[in-house]
Design a protein around this motif. Sequence first.
Motif, mmCIF file in Angstrom:
data_model
loop_
_atom_site.group_PDB
_atom_site.id
_atom_site.type_symbol
_atom_site.label_atom_id
_atom_site.label_comp_id
_atom_site.label_asym_id
_atom_site.label_seq_id
_atom_site.Cartn_x
_atom_site.Cartn_y
_atom_site.Cartn_z
ATOM 1 N N PRO A 82 0.807 -1.228 0.000
ATOM 2 C CA PRO A 82 0.000 0.000 0.000
ATOM 3 C C PRO A 82 0.838 1.276 0.000
ATOM 4 N N LEU A 83 1.988 1.272 0.687
ATOM 5 C CA LEU A 83 2.804 2.481 0.722
ATOM 6 C C LEU A 83 3.385 2.794 -0.657
ATOM 7 N N HIS A 84 3.804 1.763 -1.373
ATOM 8 C CA HIS A 84 4.344 1.975 -2.720
ATOM 9 C C HIS A 84 3.269 2.565 -3.636
ATOM 10 N N THR A 85 2.058 2.066 -3.496
ATOM 11 C CA THR A 85 0.956 2.574 -4.320
ATOM 12 C C THR A 85 0.630 4.016 -3.960
ATOM 13 N N ILE A 86 0.558 4.302 -2.674
ATOM 14 C CA ILE A 86 0.254 5.669 -2.226
ATOM 15 C C ILE A 86 1.323 6.637 -2.722
ATOM 16 N N LYS A 87 2.576 6.247 -2.627
ATOM 17 C CA LYS A 87 3.663 7.105 -3.103
ATOM 18 C C LYS A 87 3.497 7.412 -4.587
ATOM 19 N N GLY A 88 3.195 6.383 -5.368
ATOM 20 C CA GLY A 88 3.063 6.573 -6.806
ATOM 21 C C GLY A 88 1.862 7.414 -7.196
ATOM 22 N N VAL A 89 0.705 7.114 -6.611
ATOM 23 C CA VAL A 89 -0.524 7.815 -6.987
ATOM 24 C C VAL A 89 -0.472 9.283 -6.580
ATOM 25 N N THR A 90 -0.035 9.562 -5.361
ATOM 26 C CA THR A 90 -0.013 10.955 -4.898
ATOM 27 C C THR A 90 1.010 11.791 -5.664
ATOM 28 N N GLY A 91 1.999 11.148 -6.254
ATOM 29 C CA GLY A 91 2.952 11.879 -7.068
ATOM 30 C C GLY A 91 2.332 12.500 -8.300
ATOM 31 N N PHE A 92 1.178 11.969 -8.734
ATOM 32 C CA PHE A 92 0.487 12.485 -9.919
ATOM 33 C C PHE A 92 -0.772 13.275 -9.568
ATOM 34 N N MET A 93 -1.070 13.426 -8.275
ATOM 35 C CA MET A 93 -2.265 14.154 -7.844
ATOM 36 C C MET A 93 -1.891 15.580 -7.460
ATOM 37 N N ALA A 94 -2.488 16.537 -8.124
ATOM 38 C CA ALA A 94 -2.191 17.939 -7.840
ATOM 39 C C ALA A 94 -2.509 18.266 -6.380
ATOM 40 N N GLY A 95 -1.526 18.842 -5.691
ATOM 41 C CA GLY A 95 -1.709 19.221 -4.297
ATOM 42 C C GLY A 95 -1.305 18.148 -3.309
ATOM 43 N N PHE A 96 -0.972 16.953 -3.783
ATOM 44 C CA PHE A 96 -0.617 15.849 -2.888
ATOM 45 C C PHE A 96 0.836 15.407 -3.053
ATOM 46 N N GLU A 97 1.629 16.212 -3.750
ATOM 47 C CA GLU A 97 3.021 15.850 -3.991
ATOM 48 C C GLU A 97 3.804 15.707 -2.683
ATOM 49 N N TYR A 98 3.450 16.512 -1.693
ATOM 50 C CA TYR A 98 4.141 16.435 -0.401
ATOM 51 C C TYR A 98 3.977 15.044 0.216
ATOM 52 N N ALA A 99 2.769 14.479 0.084
ATOM 53 C CA ALA A 99 2.512 13.136 0.624
ATOM 54 C C ALA A 99 3.375 12.105 -0.079
ATOM 55 N N SER A 100 3.569 12.260 -1.381
ATOM 56 C CA SER A 100 4.413 11.325 -2.133
ATOM 57 C C SER A 100 5.852 11.398 -1.647
ATOM 58 N N SER A 101 6.353 12.623 -1.458
ATOM 59 C CA SER A 101 7.729 12.806 -0.993
ATOM 60 C C SER A 101 7.925 12.242 0.412
ATOM 61 N N PHE A 102 6.964 12.514 1.299
ATOM 62 C CA PHE A 102 7.077 12.022 2.675
ATOM 63 C C PHE A 102 6.992 10.497 2.704
ATOM 64 N N THR A 103 6.084 9.929 1.928
ATOM 65 C CA THR A 103 5.951 8.468 1.876
ATOM 66 C C THR A 103 7.237 7.833 1.354
ATOM 67 N N HIS A 104 7.870 8.488 0.396
ATOM 68 C CA HIS A 104 9.141 7.987 -0.138
ATOM 69 C C HIS A 104 10.192 7.899 0.965
ATOM 70 N N LYS A 105 10.261 8.908 1.837
ATOM 71 C CA LYS A 105 11.230 8.897 2.942
ATOM 72 C C LYS A 105 10.926 7.766 3.922
ATOM 73 N N VAL A 106 9.640 7.568 4.217
ATOM 74 C CA VAL A 106 9.253 6.491 5.129
ATOM 75 C C VAL A 106 9.562 5.141 4.508
ATOM 76 N N GLU A 107 9.287 5.011 3.219
ATOM 77 C CA GLU A 107 9.544 3.755 2.505
ATOM 78 C C GLU A 107 11.042 3.429 2.510
ATOM 79 N N ASP A 108 11.887 4.433 2.303
ATOM 80 C CA ASP A 108 13.335 4.217 2.345
ATOM 81 C C ASP A 108 13.781 3.719 3.720
ATOM 82 N N PHE A 109 13.230 4.331 4.775
ATOM 83 C CA PHE A 109 13.570 3.913 6.133
ATOM 84 C C PHE A 109 13.120 2.472 6.367
#
Length: 247
Positions: free
Chosen positions: A45-72
């Motif tokens: 689910p985190l991988h999907t959320i990161k990908g989808v929010t990266g293409f949603m206007a106004g939700f790019e911050y969520a994609s970036s934050f999820t990416h950091k959590v996913e890396d950890f």
Amino acid sequence: MSEDDAMVDEFFSEVNDKYYPQVVEGLEQLDFGLTQDGIEVLSRPLHTIKGVTGFMAGFEYASSFTHKVEDFMKKVQSGEVPADPSNIAVLSEAVNMIFQVLEQLRDTGQPDEGETQRIQGLIREATEGGGGDAGPEAAGVEVEEKDGVTVIHIKDRRVHFEPHRKPITSAIIQAGAGTPVLMDMSEVLTFNSSSWEAIAELVGIFDISVCCLSASCKDVFYSWAFDRTIAAFEDEQAFFKGREQRQ
């Protein structure tokens, strides 16, 4: 409704119906010490959320934050970061924060950057090897005596681990076996099944009720059938009104 609004509505329907239940399952496995299994469940689910929010206007911050959590999370999975209780606590809080960020972006258009930066600081400390005491500290409880009832106001936003549960169970025990107890959860965002089980173990000796459950708390509370032994109320007023009617 615009095309963008329809996309946001569809996304949050998926979040509520599909992704968050998977995340709850993964967090439960982390709590039970099944680190690799829990991370496997969380990854999808985190991988999907990161990908989808990266293409949603106004939700790019969520994609970036999820990416950091996913890396950890990947570093914990690989063993680069030790899977000790402190680091698992950081991971659990970070994962929950993703959903808080999503809701903030949907409702206000802005994330709580103070909270996300705090989480990122914990991740940095854990990654750099200083995570032994980097886990979220327990905020504890505030206890109020009101009309013969011990009202326990829980101050932790997320109750997942023993340091968060202990102040609650201690306050219940200190109230005494004959005293009704009301757990006020108005400040709590998530309360996992292990924490509910710790409370349920005291039922029968202590008269315990809860109020002000968040949507996430309700999901776990009712799906695990804790409502069979613990009475739940919408708020304090509903509890005391029902108490007056019963007397």
